[in-house]
Design a protein around this motif. Structure first.
Motif, PDB file in Angstrom:
ATOM      1  N   GLY A 137       5.087 -15.099  29.661  1.00  0.00           N
ATOM      2  CA  GLY A 137       5.987 -15.978  28.926  1.00  0.00           C
ATOM      3  C   GLY A 137       5.229 -17.059  28.168  1.00  0.00           C
ATOM      4  O   GLY A 137       5.717 -17.603  27.175  1.00  0.00           O
ATOM      5  N   ASP A 167      12.190 -13.214  25.263  1.00  0.00           N
ATOM      6  CA  ASP A 167      13.239 -14.080  25.819  1.00  0.00           C
ATOM      7  C   ASP A 167      14.113 -14.673  24.718  1.00  0.00           C
ATOM      8  O   ASP A 167      15.338 -14.739  24.854  1.00  0.00           O
ATOM      9  CB  ASP A 167      12.614 -15.199  26.668  1.00  0.00           C
ATOM     10  CG  ASP A 167      11.972 -14.660  27.935  1.00  0.00           C
ATOM     11  OD1 ASP A 167      12.359 -13.553  28.383  1.00  0.00           O
ATOM     12  OD2 ASP A 167      11.077 -15.321  28.484  1.00  0.00           O
ATOM     13  N   ASN A 278       7.134  -4.215  30.834  1.00  0.00           N
ATOM     14  CA  ASN A 278       7.918  -3.575  29.778  1.00  0.00           C
ATOM     15  C   ASN A 278       7.708  -2.059  29.757  1.00  0.00           C
ATOM     16  O   ASN A 278       6.584  -1.575  29.713  1.00  0.00           O
ATOM     17  CB  ASN A 278       7.546  -4.186  28.418  1.00  0.00           C
ATOM     18  CG  ASN A 278       8.469  -3.706  27.332  1.00  0.00           C
ATOM     19  OD1 ASN A 278       8.197  -2.725  26.662  1.00  0.00           O
ATOM     20  ND2 ASN A 278       9.578  -4.401  27.174  1.00  0.00           N
TER      21      ASN A 278
HETATM   22  O1  KG4 Z   1       3.877 -13.566  34.002  1.00  0.00           O
HETATM   23  P1  KG4 Z   1       5.296 -13.991  34.037  1.00  0.00           P
HETATM   24  O2  KG4 Z   1       6.152 -13.512  35.181  1.00  0.00           O
HETATM   25  O3  KG4 Z   1       5.404 -15.555  33.963  1.00  0.00           O
HETATM   26  C1  KG4 Z   1       4.545 -16.310  33.158  1.00  0.00           C
HETATM   27  O4  KG4 Z   1       3.371 -16.504  33.567  1.00  0.00           O
HETATM   28  O5  KG4 Z   1       5.001 -16.655  32.036  1.00  0.00           O
HETATM   29  O6  KG4 Z   1       5.946 -13.524  32.644  1.00  0.00           O
HETATM   30  C2  KG4 Z   1       7.273 -13.818  32.348  1.00  0.00           C
HETATM   31  C3  KG4 Z   1       7.604 -13.218  31.006  1.00  0.00           C
HETATM   32  C4  KG4 Z   1       8.999 -13.611  30.522  1.00  0.00           C
HETATM   33  O7  KG4 Z   1       8.909 -13.992  29.169  1.00  0.00           O
HETATM   34  C5  KG4 Z   1       9.783 -12.334  30.710  1.00  0.00           C
HETATM   35  O8  KG4 Z   1      10.867 -12.198  29.829  1.00  0.00           O
HETATM   36  C6  KG4 Z   1       8.727 -11.280  30.440  1.00  0.00           C
HETATM   37  O9  KG4 Z   1       7.585 -11.782  31.090  1.00  0.00           O
HETATM   38  N1  KG4 Z   1       9.125  -9.986  30.964  1.00  0.00           N
HETATM   39  C7  KG4 Z   1       9.378  -8.912  30.195  1.00  0.00           C
HETATM   40  C8  KG4 Z   1       9.766  -7.869  31.047  1.00  0.00           C
HETATM   41  N2  KG4 Z   1       9.725  -8.332  32.334  1.00  0.00           N
HETATM   42  C9  KG4 Z   1       9.323  -9.643  32.257  1.00  0.00           C
HETATM   43  N3  KG4 Z   1       9.313  -8.766  28.858  1.00  0.00           N
HETATM   44  C10 KG4 Z   1       9.616  -7.556  28.360  1.00  0.00           C
HETATM   45  N4  KG4 Z   1      10.007  -6.505  29.119  1.00  0.00           N
HETATM   46  C11 KG4 Z   1      10.094  -6.609  30.462  1.00  0.00           C
HETATM   47  N5  KG4 Z   1      10.472  -5.569  31.203  1.00  0.00           N
END
Ligand code: KG4
Ligand code: ZN
Length: 341
Positions: A137, A167, A278
């Motif tokens: 994110g 997001d 993803n």
């Molecule tokens: O690494 P993370 O859990 O937290 C941070 O360190 O930011 O990443 C969260 C991000 C969010 O923007 C979320 O929407 C995205 O990862 N995310 C995805 C998917 N699962 C989580 N983006 C696209 N497709 C997914 N399946």
């Protein structure tokens, strides 16, 4: 060697016990994501308070699941940067309390580096050097990795992160926070060619990415020029829009990763961070790495999203290398590994 990992950088309070830097003995996570759906995003004050409430129970449960007591630990690792200050303070304070009371070594871990260290989980060997893409994110960055926590920044996004694009794109479609995973699910039934969207810097020689222009182009395409129209309600339009955005983000990530791998002349790549959950990205990586003859290290989805096992893995390597931290450790919201370091 058994390391307790503690993670609290955003809206997840997590603890894990990892043996020898690769075997997960137990892991627990308390997520506040549902609580933030009503707010449309993480409210830092609420996240910090929720961590203070949840953390002791999460740690106790992880230790109980592992069948050990704190005295069986060899060290405590904590995600210390980057992240939300109040949230980080909770994990850092919990880690200090345990380390201090048992006179255990304390290891400060960089959250972005830890995402890439997650490739060691459940795996006996990892062949370095490799090119790693951390996509979450807050980050979409490429690194040359010589080992866990031993990396150089090669390039990355010049504005928003890929997860931010997912997001915000989800919010444009009227989906609740956190929208990335839901957008991914809906995109499975959509036409990725339905809306033409930009892929910034693709084909360029530089290892740059950009998602801010894509976000605006998507907003205007879905909600009309100026972006003030209503969110779509027709399921077909929503699925097509989701698939179009997802394809534009994934195209950029895969293209830049392969360019970096070619340029660095490595034989393996790693992809981690929440965006690595993803589905299209995972499929495309498998295909393109096979074609390019690259080994692909891609943690299972629960270790791509924020988790404490990855913190314990990197803590293990820090401890082995003598990189322990003092009792005066202070969390840093901006961190050290990203471009703002
Ligand atoms: O690494 P993370 O859990 O937290 C941070 O360190 O930011 O990443 C969260 C991000 C969010 O923007 C979320 O929407 C995205 O990862 N995310 C995805 C998917 N699962 C989580 N983006 C696209 N497709 C997914 N399946
Ligand atoms: Zn993360």
């Amino acid at each position: 060697m058994r390391i307790l990992g503690i993670e609290s950088s955003c809206d997840e309070a997590a603890a894990a016990v990892v043996e020898d830097g690769r075997r997960v003995l137990a892991e627990r996570v308390a997520s506040q994501a549902d609580a933030f759906a009503a707010w449309g995003g993480v409210v830092p004050e609420i996240a910090a308070r929720a961590h203070v409430e949840a953390m002791p129970g999460v740690i106790a449960a992880a230790l109980a699941d592992a069948g050990i007591t704190p005295r069986d630990l060899d060290g405590v690792a904590v995600g210390a940067w980057p992240g939300l200050t109040g949230s980080l303070v909770c994990g850092v304070t919990a880690a200090k309390a345990i380390a201090l009371s048992l006179d255990l070594p304390l290891m400060a871990v960089d959250h972005v580096q830890a995402h890439l260290a997650a490739i060691h989980l459940g795996r006996d060997t990892v062949t370095y050097p490799l090119v790693g893409l951390a996509a979450s994110g807050g980050h979409s960055h490429l690194f040359r990795c010589r080992g866990p926590g031993d990396l150089d920044l090669l390039g990355g996004t010049i504005d928003d992160a890929a997860g931010e694009a997912f997001d915000k794109g989800a919010a444009v479609l009227g989906l609740p926070y956190p929208g990335g995973p839901e957008l991914d699910r809906l995109a499975e039934d959509g036409d990725p060619g339905a809306i033409p969207l930009p892929r910034s810097f693709m084909g360029d020689a530089d290892l740059r990415m950009s998602f801010a222009g894509l976000k605006t182009a998507f907003l205007y395409a879905v909600r009309g020029q100026g972006g003030r129209g209503p969110a779509p309600t027709d399921p077909r339009r929503i699925a097509d829009a989701a698939a179009s955005l997802r394809a534009a983000v994934v195209d950029q990530l895969v293209d830049r990763l392969l360019l970096a791998a070619r340029r660095e002349e490595v034989r393996a790549v790693a992809v981690a961070g929440g965006v690595a959950c993803n589905r299209l990205l995972r499929r495309r990586l498998a295909e393109s790495c096979r074609t390019a003859g690259l080994d692909l290290y891609l943690p299972e989805p629960r270790h791509c999203a924020d988790n404490a096992a990855m913190i314990a893995v990197l803590g293990h390597h820090h401890l082995r290398a003598g990189r322990t931290t003092g009792r005066d450790l202070v969390p840093l919201p901006t961190g050290r590994a990203g471009p703002r370091a």
